[in-house]
Design a protein around this motif. Structure first.
Motif, PDB file in Angstrom:
ATOM      1  N   LYS A  21       0.809  -1.228   0.002  1.00  0.00           N
ATOM      2  CA  LYS A  21       0.016   0.005   0.084  1.00  0.00           C
ATOM      3  C   LYS A  21       1.098   1.353   0.013  1.00  0.00           C
ATOM      4  CE  LYS A  21      -3.205  -2.556   2.946  1.00  0.00           C
ATOM      5  NZ  LYS A  21      -4.012  -2.312   4.355  1.00  0.00           N
ATOM      6  N   SER A  22       0.457   2.204  -0.583  1.00  0.00           N
ATOM      7  CA  SER A  22       1.218   3.444  -0.801  1.00  0.00           C
ATOM      8  C   SER A  22       0.299   4.926  -0.572  1.00  0.00           C
ATOM      9  CB  SER A  22       2.098   3.622  -2.143  1.00  0.00           C
ATOM     10  OG  SER A  22       2.645   4.719  -2.332  1.00  0.00           O
ATOM     11  N   LEU A  23       0.654   5.516   0.194  1.00  0.00           N
ATOM     12  CA  LEU A  23      -0.022   6.867   0.315  1.00  0.00           C
ATOM     13  C   LEU A  23       1.213   7.961   0.017  1.00  0.00           C
ATOM     14  CD1 LEU A  23      -1.756   6.411   3.710  1.00  0.00           C
ATOM     15  CD2 LEU A  23      -2.938   6.345   1.300  1.00  0.00           C
ATOM     16  N   ASN A  24       0.696   9.297  -0.381  1.00  0.00           N
ATOM     17  CA  ASN A  24       1.628  10.328  -0.727  1.00  0.00           C
ATOM     18  C   ASN A  24       2.523  10.739   0.527  1.00  0.00           C
ATOM     19  OD1 ASN A  24       2.663  12.194  -2.797  1.00  0.00           O
ATOM     20  ND2 ASN A  24       1.603  13.740  -1.323  1.00  0.00           N
ATOM     21  N   GLY A  25       3.778  11.011  -0.069  1.00  0.00           N
ATOM     22  CA  GLY A  25       4.944  11.527   0.905  1.00  0.00           C
ATOM     23  C   GLY A  25       5.973  11.782   0.155  1.00  0.00           C
ATOM     24  N   LYS A  26       6.770  13.142   0.993  1.00  0.00           N
ATOM     25  CA  LYS A  26       7.708  13.597   0.308  1.00  0.00           C
ATOM     26  C   LYS A  26       8.959  12.673   0.060  1.00  0.00           C
ATOM     27  CE  LYS A  26       6.641  18.379   1.491  1.00  0.00           C
ATOM     28  NZ  LYS A  26       7.321  19.488   2.027  1.00  0.00           N
ATOM     29  N   GLN A  27       9.182  11.962   1.061  1.00  0.00           N
ATOM     30  CA  GLN A  27      10.454  10.925   1.143  1.00  0.00           C
ATOM     31  C   GLN A  27       9.705   9.413   1.238  1.00  0.00           C
ATOM     32  OE1 GLN A  27      10.679  13.502   3.264  1.00  0.00           O
ATOM     33  NE2 GLN A  27      11.743  14.722   1.874  1.00  0.00           N
ATOM     34  N   LEU A  28      10.675   8.554   1.118  1.00  0.00           N
ATOM     35  CA  LEU A  28      10.152   6.992   1.324  1.00  0.00           C
ATOM     36  C   LEU A  28      10.095   6.724   2.694  1.00  0.00           C
ATOM     37  CD1 LEU A  28       9.320   4.543   0.029  1.00  0.00           C
ATOM     38  CD2 LEU A  28      11.648   3.765   0.052  1.00  0.00           C
ATOM     39  N   ASP A  29       8.943   6.264   3.298  1.00  0.00           N
ATOM     40  CA  ASP A  29       8.692   5.819   4.820  1.00  0.00           C
ATOM     41  C   ASP A  29       8.228   4.401   4.556  1.00  0.00           C
ATOM     42  OD1 ASP A  29       8.281   5.615   7.257  1.00  0.00           O
ATOM     43  OD2 ASP A  29       6.653   7.051   7.391  1.00  0.00           O
ATOM     44  N   LEU A  30       8.930   3.417   4.702  1.00  0.00           N
ATOM     45  CA  LEU A  30       8.540   2.059   4.505  1.00  0.00           C
ATOM     46  C   LEU A  30       8.376   1.369   5.816  1.00  0.00           C
ATOM     47  CD1 LEU A  30       8.341  -0.471   2.824  1.00  0.00           C
ATOM     48  CD2 LEU A  30      10.659  -0.764   2.414  1.00  0.00           C
ATOM     49  N   ARG A  31       7.209   0.884   5.782  1.00  0.00           N
ATOM     50  CA  ARG A  31       6.910  -0.041   7.078  1.00  0.00           C
ATOM     51  C   ARG A  31       6.833  -1.527   6.469  1.00  0.00           C
ATOM     52  NH1 ARG A  31       1.914   3.173   9.363  1.00  0.00           N
ATOM     53  NH2 ARG A  31       1.963   3.670   7.187  1.00  0.00           N
ATOM     54  N   LEU A  32       7.615  -2.489   6.892  1.00  0.00           N
ATOM     55  CA  LEU A  32       7.826  -3.806   6.421  1.00  0.00           C
ATOM     56  C   LEU A  32       7.535  -4.655   7.533  1.00  0.00           C
ATOM     57  CD1 LEU A  32       8.518  -5.546   4.030  1.00  0.00           C
ATOM     58  CD2 LEU A  32      10.907  -5.286   4.707  1.00  0.00           C
ATOM     59  N   ASN A  33       6.449  -5.547   7.250  1.00  0.00           N
ATOM     60  CA  ASN A  33       5.913  -6.754   8.146  1.00  0.00           C
ATOM     61  C   ASN A  33       5.988  -7.845   7.383  1.00  0.00           C
ATOM     62  OD1 ASN A  33       4.904  -8.611   9.887  1.00  0.00           O
ATOM     63  ND2 ASN A  33       3.119  -7.104  10.514  1.00  0.00           N
ATOM     64  N   MET A  34       7.025  -8.916   7.772  1.00  0.00           N
ATOM     65  CA  MET A  34       7.146 -10.291   7.002  1.00  0.00           C
ATOM     66  C   MET A  34       7.840 -11.470   7.923  1.00  0.00           C
ATOM     67  SD  MET A  34      11.075  -9.203   5.284  1.00  0.00           S
ATOM     68  CE  MET A  34      12.207  -8.965   6.316  1.00  0.00           C
ATOM     69  N   PRO A  35       7.563 -12.493   7.383  1.00  0.00           N
ATOM     70  CA  PRO A  35       8.075 -13.736   8.249  1.00  0.00           C
ATOM     71  C   PRO A  35       9.602 -13.700   8.420  1.00  0.00           C
ATOM     72  CG  PRO A  35       6.708 -14.485   6.322  1.00  0.00           C
ATOM     73  CD  PRO A  35       7.150 -13.175   6.054  1.00  0.00           C
ATOM     74  N   LEU A  36       9.733 -14.391   9.836  1.00  0.00           N
ATOM     75  CA  LEU A  36      11.108 -14.441  10.102  1.00  0.00           C
ATOM     76  C   LEU A  36      12.018 -15.105   9.041  1.00  0.00           C
ATOM     77  CD1 LEU A  36      12.791 -13.726  12.551  1.00  0.00           C
ATOM     78  CD2 LEU A  36      12.440 -16.045  13.605  1.00  0.00           C
ATOM     79  N   ILE A  37      11.556 -16.080   8.280  1.00  0.00           N
ATOM     80  CA  ILE A  37      12.367 -16.743   7.468  1.00  0.00           C
ATOM     81  C   ILE A  37      13.025 -15.818   6.492  1.00  0.00           C
ATOM     82  CG2 ILE A  37      11.462 -18.956   8.061  1.00  0.00           C
ATOM     83  CD1 ILE A  37       9.941 -18.836   5.351  1.00  0.00           C
ATOM     84  N   LEU A  38      12.287 -14.545   6.090  1.00  0.00           N
ATOM     85  CA  LEU A  38      12.683 -13.718   5.095  1.00  0.00           C
ATOM     86  C   LEU A  38      13.655 -12.809   5.469  1.00  0.00           C
ATOM     87  CD1 LEU A  38       9.601 -13.054   3.062  1.00  0.00           C
ATOM     88  CD2 LEU A  38      11.385 -14.447   2.248  1.00  0.00           C
ATOM     89  N   LYS A  39      14.122 -12.668   6.794  1.00  0.00           N
ATOM     90  CA  LYS A  39      15.046 -11.901   7.431  1.00  0.00           C
ATOM     91  C   LYS A  39      16.265 -11.474   6.715  1.00  0.00           C
ATOM     92  CE  LYS A  39      12.435  -9.808  10.980  1.00  0.00           C
ATOM     93  NZ  LYS A  39      12.149  -8.383  10.615  1.00  0.00           N
ATOM     94  N   PRO A  40      16.788 -12.614   6.327  1.00  0.00           N
ATOM     95  CA  PRO A  40      18.166 -12.702   5.628  1.00  0.00           C
ATOM     96  C   PRO A  40      18.204 -11.785   4.263  1.00  0.00           C
ATOM     97  CG  PRO A  40      17.743 -14.839   6.319  1.00  0.00           C
ATOM     98  CD  PRO A  40      16.543 -14.094   6.649  1.00  0.00           C
ATOM     99  N   PHE A  41      16.845 -11.603   3.900  1.00  0.00           N
ATOM    100  CA  PHE A  41      16.666 -11.077   2.448  1.00  0.00           C
ATOM    101  C   PHE A  41      15.943  -9.367   2.744  1.00  0.00           C
ATOM    102  CE2 PHE A  41      16.706 -15.395   1.731  1.00  0.00           C
ATOM    103  CZ  PHE A  41      17.519 -15.644   0.600  1.00  0.00           C
ATOM    104  N   GLU A  42      15.945  -9.083   3.787  1.00  0.00           N
ATOM    105  CA  GLU A  42      15.399  -7.928   4.304  1.00  0.00           C
ATOM    106  C   GLU A  42      15.688  -6.338   3.604  1.00  0.00           C
ATOM    107  OE1 GLU A  42      14.042  -4.830   8.084  1.00  0.00           O
ATOM    108  OE2 GLU A  42      14.704  -6.768   8.342  1.00  0.00           O
ATOM    109  N   ILE A  43      16.978  -6.465   3.359  1.00  0.00           N
ATOM    110  CA  ILE A  43      17.879  -5.528   2.936  1.00  0.00           C
ATOM    111  C   ILE A  43      17.573  -5.527   1.151  1.00  0.00           C
ATOM    112  CG2 ILE A  43      20.011  -4.560   2.073  1.00  0.00           C
ATOM    113  CD1 ILE A  43      21.490  -5.339   4.635  1.00  0.00           C
TER     114      ILE A  43
END
Length: 287
Positions: A21-43
């Protein structure tokens, strides 16, 4: 700019569901919620979203459902202790019982995870492709929204331009009124015989040249033309450029108003400012 993307992918009996989901904003403000097994690929996930969406208040939720049925699990003991201590502290402050809270804690995110689960690089490629579908969906929505914004912005500029001939039509009358008023004031307060008529004419010419608004109107038209050329440019990140041009438009409009000394011209200036402010509000939604 707003948008929503949703995509699903089955990988080795695991169902990955990605919502973006994306709303308007001047910069990127990212909130990321994902399973623990994907943590190595977060970056990698964050970089992909950043490069694909550029800016905005973005929420990415990646959920995982395993179709393999029951399997060995691991309890994150440190996380359980953290949840328990926090809940107990609140319970003690409020005088509430904290007994039998373990079942609730076990339902908290990331407390119970499947053992020995890893995502291989090949699996992540498929996840990344699924994420790209979400990003593409949002960008398509942004493109459609941008077409509407472009039409609205152009209408604002056209309305400003339409007021320029109105201002020009009052220019000659304005100069005559200014000259008459100055001569009248001198005659009333100094006397016609007390000043040099030739010198007065020279001073009037100098004064009227100082309050001439022709140059401001020429620059205003040039800025309007430049505004259109920027909108036609297909390159990314034109929002800041448009914002700068609108600032220059505002400068010329304000100078015209401060020099005018004419009620009719001031009315047109106010209408120009109104359209300019509406354009500035819309530009906040442009990348």
């Amino acid at each position: 700019m707003t948008g929503y993307g949703r995509a699903e992918q089955i990988i080795n009996n695991k169902v990955y569901l990605i919502e973006l989901k994306s709303l308007n904003g001047k910069q990127l403000d990212l909130r990321l919620n994902m399973p623990l097994i994907l943590k190595p690929f977060e970056i990698e996930i964050r970089n992909q979203i950043s490069e694909g969406l550029n800016r905005g208040t973005v929420e990415c939720i990646i959920s995982l459902k395993d179709n393999n049925g029951a399997k060995a699990v691991t309890i994150n003991k440190e996380l359980v202790k953290t949840f328990y201590n926090s809940i107990k502290e609140v319970g003690d402050e409020l005088g509430l019982s904290t007994e039998n809270i373990l079942p609730a804690i076990l339902k908290m995110p990331e407390v119970v995870v499947a053992s020995n689960e890893v995502v291989t690089p090949d699996e992540f490629k498929l996840i990344s492709q699924t994420l790209k579908k979400c990003i593409d969906s949002i960008n398509e929505h942004r493109k459609n929204e941008g077409a509407v914004l472009e039409k609205d912005l152009l209408s604002r500029i056209e309305k400003i331009e339409a007021l320029q001939p109105v201002i020009a039509s009052h220019e000659e009358t304005r100069r005559g009124k200014i000259r008459e008023n100055l001569v009248k004031l001198l005659n009333e307060n100094v006397g016609k015989e007390q000043y040099d008529g030739n010198r007065l004419e020279q001073e009037l010419i100098y004064y009227i040249e100082k309050i001439d608004i022709h140059e401001e109107q020429v620059r205003l038209q040039n800025h309007c033309n430049y505004f259109r050329s920027i909108l036609q440019d297909n390159s990314m990140a034109k929002g800041k450029k448009i914002g700068f041009v609108l600032q220059e438009l505002g400068r010329e409009i304000n100078t015209t108003g401060s020099k005018a000394y004419d009620a009719e011209i001031q009315k047109s200036v106010i209408l120009m400012k109104d359209e300019l402010e509406k354009a500035k509000e819309q530009v906040l939604n442009v990348l």
